[in-house]
Scaffold this motif. Structure first.
Motif, PDB file in Angstrom:
ATOM      1  N   LYS A   1     -53.006 -31.906 -39.303  1.00  0.00           N
ATOM      2  CA  LYS A   1     -52.499 -33.065 -40.057  1.00  0.00           C
ATOM      3  C   LYS A   1     -53.468 -33.495 -41.164  1.00  0.00           C
ATOM      4  O   LYS A   1     -53.067 -33.776 -42.288  1.00  0.00           O
ATOM      5  N   ALA A   2     -54.748 -33.477 -40.869  1.00  0.00           N
ATOM      6  CA  ALA A   2     -55.753 -33.886 -41.864  1.00  0.00           C
ATOM      7  C   ALA A   2     -55.869 -32.898 -43.021  1.00  0.00           C
ATOM      8  O   ALA A   2     -56.304 -33.269 -44.112  1.00  0.00           O
ATOM      9  N   ASP A   3     -55.464 -31.646 -42.789  1.00  0.00           N
ATOM     10  CA  ASP A   3     -55.577 -30.609 -43.821  1.00  0.00           C
ATOM     11  C   ASP A   3     -54.339 -30.481 -44.702  1.00  0.00           C
ATOM     12  O   ASP A   3     -54.343 -29.747 -45.696  1.00  0.00           O
ATOM     13  N   ARG A   4     -53.270 -31.150 -44.355  1.00  0.00           N
ATOM     14  CA  ARG A   4     -52.020 -31.001 -45.095  1.00  0.00           C
ATOM     15  C   ARG A   4     -52.169 -31.351 -46.577  1.00  0.00           C
ATOM     16  O   ARG A   4     -51.690 -30.596 -47.437  1.00  0.00           O
ATOM     17  N   PRO A   5     -52.820 -32.444 -46.932  1.00  0.00           N
ATOM     18  CA  PRO A   5     -52.965 -32.747 -48.379  1.00  0.00           C
ATOM     19  C   PRO A   5     -53.738 -31.647 -49.129  1.00  0.00           C
ATOM     20  O   PRO A   5     -53.390 -31.316 -50.273  1.00  0.00           O
ATOM     21  N   ASP A   6     -54.752 -31.076 -48.505  1.00  0.00           N
ATOM     22  CA  ASP A   6     -55.512 -29.996 -49.156  1.00  0.00           C
ATOM     23  C   ASP A   6     -54.630 -28.768 -49.365  1.00  0.00           C
ATOM     24  O   ASP A   6     -54.678 -28.127 -50.420  1.00  0.00           O
TER      25      ASP A   6
ATOM     26  N   ILE B   1     -53.764 -27.110 -53.032  1.00  0.00           N
ATOM     27  CA  ILE B   1     -54.001 -25.698 -53.364  1.00  0.00           C
ATOM     28  C   ILE B   1     -52.693 -25.035 -53.823  1.00  0.00           C
ATOM     29  O   ILE B   1     -52.676 -24.280 -54.798  1.00  0.00           O
ATOM     30  N   THR B   2     -51.611 -25.365 -53.147  1.00  0.00           N
ATOM     31  CA  THR B   2     -50.304 -24.823 -53.551  1.00  0.00           C
ATOM     32  C   THR B   2     -49.989 -25.225 -54.991  1.00  0.00           C
ATOM     33  O   THR B   2     -49.533 -24.415 -55.795  1.00  0.00           O
TER      34      THR B   2
ATOM     35  N   SER C   1     -53.083 -12.459 -53.833  1.00  0.00           N
ATOM     36  CA  SER C   1     -54.162 -12.231 -52.862  1.00  0.00           C
ATOM     37  C   SER C   1     -55.098 -13.433 -52.779  1.00  0.00           C
ATOM     38  O   SER C   1     -55.521 -13.833 -51.693  1.00  0.00           O
ATOM     39  N   ALA C   2     -55.424 -14.021 -53.933  1.00  0.00           N
ATOM     40  CA  ALA C   2     -56.296 -15.194 -53.950  1.00  0.00           C
ATOM     41  C   ALA C   2     -55.646 -16.366 -53.206  1.00  0.00           C
ATOM     42  O   ALA C   2     -56.306 -17.069 -52.428  1.00  0.00           O
ATOM     43  N   PHE C   3     -54.353 -16.553 -53.415  1.00  0.00           N
ATOM     44  CA  PHE C   3     -53.652 -17.644 -52.733  1.00  0.00           C
ATOM     45  C   PHE C   3     -53.653 -17.432 -51.216  1.00  0.00           C
ATOM     46  O   PHE C   3     -53.924 -18.365 -50.452  1.00  0.00           O
ATOM     47  N   VAL C   4     -53.369 -16.216 -50.801  1.00  0.00           N
ATOM     48  CA  VAL C   4     -53.334 -15.928 -49.365  1.00  0.00           C
ATOM     49  C   VAL C   4     -54.698 -16.196 -48.735  1.00  0.00           C
ATOM     50  O   VAL C   4     -54.799 -16.789 -47.654  1.00  0.00           O
ATOM     51  N   GLU C   5     -55.763 -15.797 -49.428  1.00  0.00           N
ATOM     52  CA  GLU C   5     -57.109 -16.066 -48.902  1.00  0.00           C
ATOM     53  C   GLU C   5     -57.368 -17.566 -48.781  1.00  0.00           C
ATOM     54  O   GLU C   5     -57.988 -18.022 -47.821  1.00  0.00           O
ATOM     55  N   MET C   6     -56.877 -18.334 -49.764  1.00  0.00           N
ATOM     56  CA  MET C   6     -57.069 -19.791 -49.715  1.00  0.00           C
ATOM     57  C   MET C   6     -56.261 -20.427 -48.580  1.00  0.00           C
ATOM     58  O   MET C   6     -56.641 -21.471 -48.051  1.00  0.00           O
ATOM     59  N   MET C   7     -55.154 -19.804 -48.198  1.00  0.00           N
ATOM     60  CA  MET C   7     -54.291 -20.358 -47.142  1.00  0.00           C
ATOM     61  C   MET C   7     -54.741 -19.980 -45.735  1.00  0.00           C
ATOM     62  O   MET C   7     -54.328 -20.599 -44.761  1.00  0.00           O
ATOM     63  N   ARG C   8     -55.587 -18.951 -45.610  1.00  0.00           N
ATOM     64  CA  ARG C   8     -55.997 -18.494 -44.271  1.00  0.00           C
ATOM     65  C   ARG C   8     -56.529 -19.617 -43.373  1.00  0.00           C
ATOM     66  O   ARG C   8     -56.157 -19.687 -42.199  1.00  0.00           O
TER      67      ARG C   8
END
Length: 161
Positions: free
Chosen positions: A95-100, A104-105, A132-139
């Motif tokens: 829940k705390a990470d949802r805004p981040d 990023i999206t 690929s960069a987006f996927v790495e940021m979403m991991r």
């Protein structure tokens, strides 16, 4: 070297099987394959990503041209072109990470196409590096599902390398 090959084919039953059979029968790998109807419903466009040196790509191109349902084969590495792919990513961030995750999206110009109490499903299009960069940021945001299309590509008008 990776090559992007564009193939126009008759939109008929079994054509995809013949094209993919050509690759497997000769031991060539297809990294990705995207197929769709063109503006003419009797013709489909395939974008095939494969690896090989110039000799192998020439062999693939010649063999594709021999198939009766193939109309035109273009090695897009020989011309200026644009290519894109799309990814759907379902994440379940804390829940705390949802805004981040949403921020990023937004930075990657992605879109939230579905949301639930615990998940977001994000659509993003772009070139291979962006995806690929987006996927790495979403991991770190707990990827639950991941679907990646193959590339689609089109030659730029009148510009040759």
């Amino acid at each position: 070297m990776k090559h992007t090959i564009s193939v126009l084919v008759e939109n008929k039953f079994g054509v995809l099987s013949r094209v993919s059979g050509l690759f497997s029968g000769r031991g060539f790998n297809i990294e990705s394959l995207s197929v769709g109807e063109t503006i003419d419903p009797d013709i489909s466009s395939m974008t095939i990503i494969t690896h090989g040196d110039d000799l192998i790509i020439e062999q693939i191109t010649k063999q594709l041209n021999k198939l009766i349902d193939v109309i035109k084969v273009t090695d897009l590495m020989e011309v200026e072109h644009v290519e894109r792919e799309m990814v759907l990513v379902k994440i379940a961030p804390a829940k705390a990470d949802r805004p981040d995750a949403l921020r990023i999206t937004e930075i990657f110009r992605g879109r939230i196409i579905d949301s639930g109490p615990k998940t977001f499903t994000i659509e993003i299009t772009g070139d291979e590096k962006k995806i690929s960069a987006f996927v790495e940021m979403m991991r770190p945001y707990n990827i639950k599902e991941f679907v990646r299309t193959g590339k689609v590509a089109i030659a730029r008008e009148g510009v040759k390398k």
